[in-house]
Design a protein around this motif. Structure first.
Motif, PDB file in Angstrom:
ATOM      1  N   VAL A  21       0.643  -1.317  -0.112  1.00 29.97           N
ATOM      2  CA  VAL A  21      -0.024  -0.053  -0.062  1.00 29.97           C
ATOM      3  C   VAL A  21       0.989   1.471  -0.179  1.00 29.97           C
ATOM      4  O   VAL A  21       0.692   2.099  -0.856  1.00 29.97           O
ATOM      5  N   PHE A  25       0.526   3.956  -2.960  1.00 29.14           N
ATOM      6  CA  PHE A  25      -0.228   5.267  -2.766  1.00 29.14           C
ATOM      7  C   PHE A  25       0.929   6.287  -2.597  1.00 29.14           C
ATOM      8  O   PHE A  25       0.444   7.644  -2.901  1.00 29.14           O
ATOM      9  N   LEU A  28       1.982   8.082  -5.789  1.00 31.42           N
ATOM     10  CA  LEU A  28       1.007   8.661  -6.526  1.00 31.42           C
ATOM     11  C   LEU A  28       0.695   9.807  -5.752  1.00 31.42           C
ATOM     12  O   LEU A  28       0.335  10.921  -6.262  1.00 31.42           O
ATOM     13  N   ALA A  29       0.533  10.025  -4.324  1.00 26.26           N
ATOM     14  CA  ALA A  29       0.356  11.260  -3.680  1.00 26.26           C
ATOM     15  C   ALA A  29       1.336  12.200  -3.972  1.00 26.26           C
ATOM     16  O   ALA A  29       1.255  13.319  -3.931  1.00 26.26           O
ATOM     17  N   CYS A  60      -0.213  11.364   2.987  1.00 29.32           N
ATOM     18  CA  CYS A  60      -0.671  10.030   2.693  1.00 29.32           C
ATOM     19  C   CYS A  60      -0.214   9.006   3.672  1.00 29.32           C
ATOM     20  O   CYS A  60      -1.164   8.139   4.095  1.00 29.32           O
ATOM     21  N   ILE A  64      -2.841   6.832   6.010  1.00 31.54           N
ATOM     22  CA  ILE A  64      -2.801   5.291   6.014  1.00 31.54           C
ATOM     23  C   ILE A  64      -2.805   4.831   7.583  1.00 31.54           C
ATOM     24  O   ILE A  64      -3.439   3.968   7.928  1.00 31.54           O
TER      25      ILE A  64
END
Length: 72
Positions: A21, A25, A28-29, A60, A64
Motif C-alpha cells: 500500500v 499510494f 502517487l500522492a 498520505c 494510512i
C-alpha cells in the motif's frame, strides 16, 4: 489459542500488505503533490513543487496509519 507459526504468518502478511500500500499510494500522492506544486509555482511564482510532493507523501502516510489504527 493460535500457535506461533500462525501469528508469524499473520504478521508477515500484514507487513507485506502495508508495504505494498505504501509503495503504491505514497508515490502517487507525491506525484500529485508535485504537479499541484508546479501549478501553484507557475501561477503565483511562489512555492517549490518538491515541498508539495513531500507534504502530500507525508499526509498520505499519516492517513494510512490513522486508518489502520485500532478503534478505542
Amino acid at each position: 489459542m493460535k500457535n506461533a507459526a500462525f501469528r508469524t504468518a499473520q504478521f508477515l502478511t500484514l507487513t507485506a500488505i502495508i508495504c505494498i500500500v505504501l509503495m503504491v499510494f505514497v508515490p502517487l500522492a507525491a506525484g500529485m503533490g508535485y504537479i499541484i506544486g508546479a501549478g501553484v509555482q507557475a501561477i503565483t511564482g511562489w512555492g517549490d513543487p518538491v515541498i508539495f510532493a513531500w507534504t502530500w507523501g507525508v499526509l498520505c502516510i499519516a492517513g494510512i496509519l490513522i486508518r489502520l489504527a485500532p478503534d478505542r
